[in-house]
Design an enzyme around this catalytic site. Structure first.
Site, PDB file in Angstrom:
ATOM      1  N   ILE A 167       0.859  -1.201   0.000  1.00 50.11           N
ATOM      2  CA  ILE A 167       0.000   0.000   0.000  1.00 50.11           C
ATOM      3  C   ILE A 167       0.891   1.245   0.000  1.00 50.11           C
ATOM      4  O   ILE A 167       0.591   2.228  -0.668  1.00 50.11           O
ATOM      5  CB  ILE A 167      -0.922   0.004   1.241  1.00 50.11           C
ATOM      6  N   CYS A 186       7.406  -0.554   8.656  1.00 49.10           N
ATOM      7  CA  CYS A 186       6.697  -0.697   7.381  1.00 49.10           C
ATOM      8  C   CYS A 186       7.676  -1.029   6.255  1.00 49.10           C
ATOM      9  O   CYS A 186       8.637  -0.297   6.021  1.00 49.10           O
ATOM     10  CB  CYS A 186       5.934   0.571   7.027  1.00 49.10           C
TER      11      CYS A 186
HETATM   12  C1  LIG Z   1      -3.448  -4.308   3.424  1.00 49.80           C
HETATM   13  C2  LIG Z   1      -2.596  -4.166   4.648  1.00 49.80           C
HETATM   14  C3  LIG Z   1      -2.229  -2.887   5.076  1.00 49.80           C
HETATM   15  C4  LIG Z   1      -1.439  -2.745   6.215  1.00 49.80           C
HETATM   16  N1  LIG Z   1      -1.119  -1.497   6.640  1.00 49.80           N
HETATM   17  C5  LIG Z   1      -0.412  -1.345   7.792  1.00 49.80           C
HETATM   18  C6  LIG Z   1      -0.153  -0.059   8.318  1.00 49.80           C
HETATM   19  O1  LIG Z   1      -0.550   0.971   7.773  1.00 49.80           O
HETATM   20  N2  LIG Z   1       0.571   0.029   9.449  1.00 49.80           N
HETATM   21  C7  LIG Z   1       1.023  -1.085  10.134  1.00 49.80           C
HETATM   22  O2  LIG Z   1       1.653  -0.948  11.189  1.00 49.80           O
HETATM   23  N3  LIG Z   1       0.762  -2.320   9.666  1.00 49.80           N
HETATM   24  C8  LIG Z   1       0.059  -2.471   8.522  1.00 49.80           C
HETATM   25  N4  LIG Z   1      -0.216  -3.720   8.057  1.00 49.80           N
HETATM   26  C9  LIG Z   1       0.323  -4.893   8.795  1.00 49.80           C
HETATM   27  C10 LIG Z   1      -0.709  -5.466   9.773  1.00 49.80           C
HETATM   28  O3  LIG Z   1      -1.101  -4.519  10.736  1.00 49.80           O
HETATM   29  C11 LIG Z   1      -0.151  -6.716  10.447  1.00 49.80           C
HETATM   30  O4  LIG Z   1       0.968  -6.361  11.225  1.00 49.80           O
HETATM   31  C12 LIG Z   1       0.282  -7.786   9.462  1.00 49.80           C
HETATM   32  O5  LIG Z   1      -0.600  -7.832   8.361  1.00 49.80           O
HETATM   33  C13 LIG Z   1       0.351  -9.173  10.107  1.00 49.80           C
HETATM   34  O6  LIG Z   1      -0.891  -9.545  10.645  1.00 49.80           O
HETATM   35  P1  LIG Z   1      -1.969 -10.431   9.833  1.00 49.80           P
HETATM   36  O7  LIG Z   1      -1.240 -11.619   9.285  1.00 49.80           O
HETATM   37  O8  LIG Z   1      -3.003 -10.812  10.847  1.00 49.80           O
HETATM   38  O9  LIG Z   1      -2.513  -9.573   8.765  1.00 49.80           O
HETATM   39  C14 LIG Z   1      -0.998  -3.895   6.923  1.00 49.80           C
HETATM   40  C15 LIG Z   1      -1.382  -5.163   6.486  1.00 49.80           C
HETATM   41  C16 LIG Z   1      -2.178  -5.311   5.372  1.00 49.80           C
HETATM   42  C17 LIG Z   1      -2.579  -6.701   4.940  1.00 49.80           C
END
Ligand SMILES: Cc1cc2nc3c(=O)[nH]c(=O)nc-3n(C[C@H](O)[C@H](O)[C@H](O)COP(=O)(O)O)c2cc1C
Length: 336
Positions: free
Chosen positions: A92, A151
């Site tokens: 993103i 990030c």
């Molecule tokens: C589409 C998308 C956008 C994300 N945007 C952010 C963000 O802006 N800031 C952040 O700290 N993590 C962001 N993440 C990471 C998630 O907060 C999380 O740490 C990561 O996806 C692992 O968790 P999950 O496997 O449950 O998704 C994003 C993840 C996804 C999939």
């Protein structure tokens, strides 16, 4: 998405619900107190308004809105998301309207919600991190700040999460500039995550969020091009759960700071695994895209899962993992 939705009995609401008076679900991460340990992760829940028709937002242990930056960012070129086996890739690129628009447009609504709001910030440098924290310090409606030092989709954004000394410096700077509790969100894309966590702890983080996405890519071999507009992206979803569990386990033994487990969590069993590995709370991310009500389902299932192992509070299970070479669990230092 074609992931198998968490339809097991374990993820369904139980008759005990969250009302079981015998089990205290509240948790403390340093100066931050949460009503329960089930939070939603940054970037996967918008600014919460979008989810209000689907989720009873007041049931959430905390909401972490999309990361904000000092100035507005347009984000990366498309494609920005791609489905993978048991996960998704995203690049993103921190698309957001900047801190001032967040304060004027999103914070009033977020602050009106019952759930604690943990504002995620990312700076391009030390000054931006500290300046944003100072700006948020006296804003009403904020329970804590999560410093996104992890990030993978913005240049320079990852340095604070890969260098322990830089991590310590930026967390200490934020702590000095702002009275709110601080969480440090770390990247798994390092050789030794425990050493970066030590930096965050030394800087004064109230809690450490583990993990952000794992750096990955997808290739269109016919065009001989990467599929994401940014080339590389972050892998999330069930595919990364084992990595996240390993990170939580390692960091729990390295620092006395409470941890928030993140990564591929989709069921009550996943949540319990993270608690046993050493997390005091969890954030649900990618699962929100294919099962937006999962947080409510998991919260309802939590008392029964704790009762199943004879626990009367979360502390009874946090960090209770016994490794093969041990005869009894070695509880992390932060567990009372
Ligand atoms: C589409 C998308 C956008 C994300 N945007 C952010 C963000 O802006 N800031 C952040 O700290 N993590 C962001 N993440 C990471 C998630 O907060 C999380 O740490 C990561 O996806 C692992 O968790 P999950 O496997 O449950 O998704 C994003 C993840 C996804 C999939």
């Amino acid at each position: 998405m074609t992931f198998k939705a968490p339809t097991s009995d374990a993820a369904k609401p139980t008759s005990q619900g969250t009302q079981n008076p015998a089990i205290d679900l509240s948790v403390r991460l340093g100066r931050l107190r949460l009503p329960n340990p089930i939070l939603v992760a940054s970037g996967t829940f918008g600014y919460a308004r979008e989810m209000a028709s689907l989720v009873d937002l007041s049931t959430l242990g905390g909401i972490v809105p999309k990361t904000i930056t000092h100035l507005a960012r347009a984000g990366n070129a498309p494609w920005r998301t791609i489905e993978t086996a048991a996960g998704m890739l995203n690049s993103i690129g921190l698309d957001n309207d900047g801190i001032e628009t967040f304060i004027s447009h999103h914070l009033p609504y977020l602050g009106s919600l019952k759930s604690p709001i943990i504002v995620s910030i990312a700076g391009r440098n030390y000054e931006e991190f500290v300046g944003m924290a100072a700006r948020l310090s006296d804003q009403p409606g904020i329970a804590a700040i999560e410093a996104n030092v992890s990030c993978p989709n913005v240049s320079h954004g990852v340095d604070f999460g890969t260098d322990p000394a830089m991590c310590e410096k930026v967390i200490a700077g934020i702590r000095q500039a702002c009275d709110l509790p601080i969480l440090a969100k770390l990247t798994p894309n390092v050789t030794d995550i425990a050493s970066v966590a030590r930096g965050a702890a030394a800087g004064g983080a109230d809690g450490i969020s583990l993990i952000n996405t794992c750096l990955g890519m997808a290739v269109d071999w016919r065009r001989r091009r990467p599929m994401l507009g940014n080339g590389l992206g972050g892998l999330s979803g069930p595919a990364i759960k084992p990595i996240a569990l390993r990170c939580v386990y390692q960091v729990a033994r390295a620092v006395p700071t409470p941890l928030i487990g993140i990564g591929g969590i989709a069921t009550i069993d996943d949540v319990m695994e993270f608690f046993v590995a050493g997390a005091t709370a969890v954030q649900l991310g990618t699962v929100n895209f294919y099962n937006p009500t999962v947080s409510m389902q998991i919260l309802s299932a939590l008392p029964a899962a704790l009762a199943e192992v004879g626990a009367t509070c979360l502390a009874d299970v946090v960090g209770t993992l016994t490794m093969p070479q041990q005869s009894a669990p070695v509880k992390p230092a932060h567990v009372d």
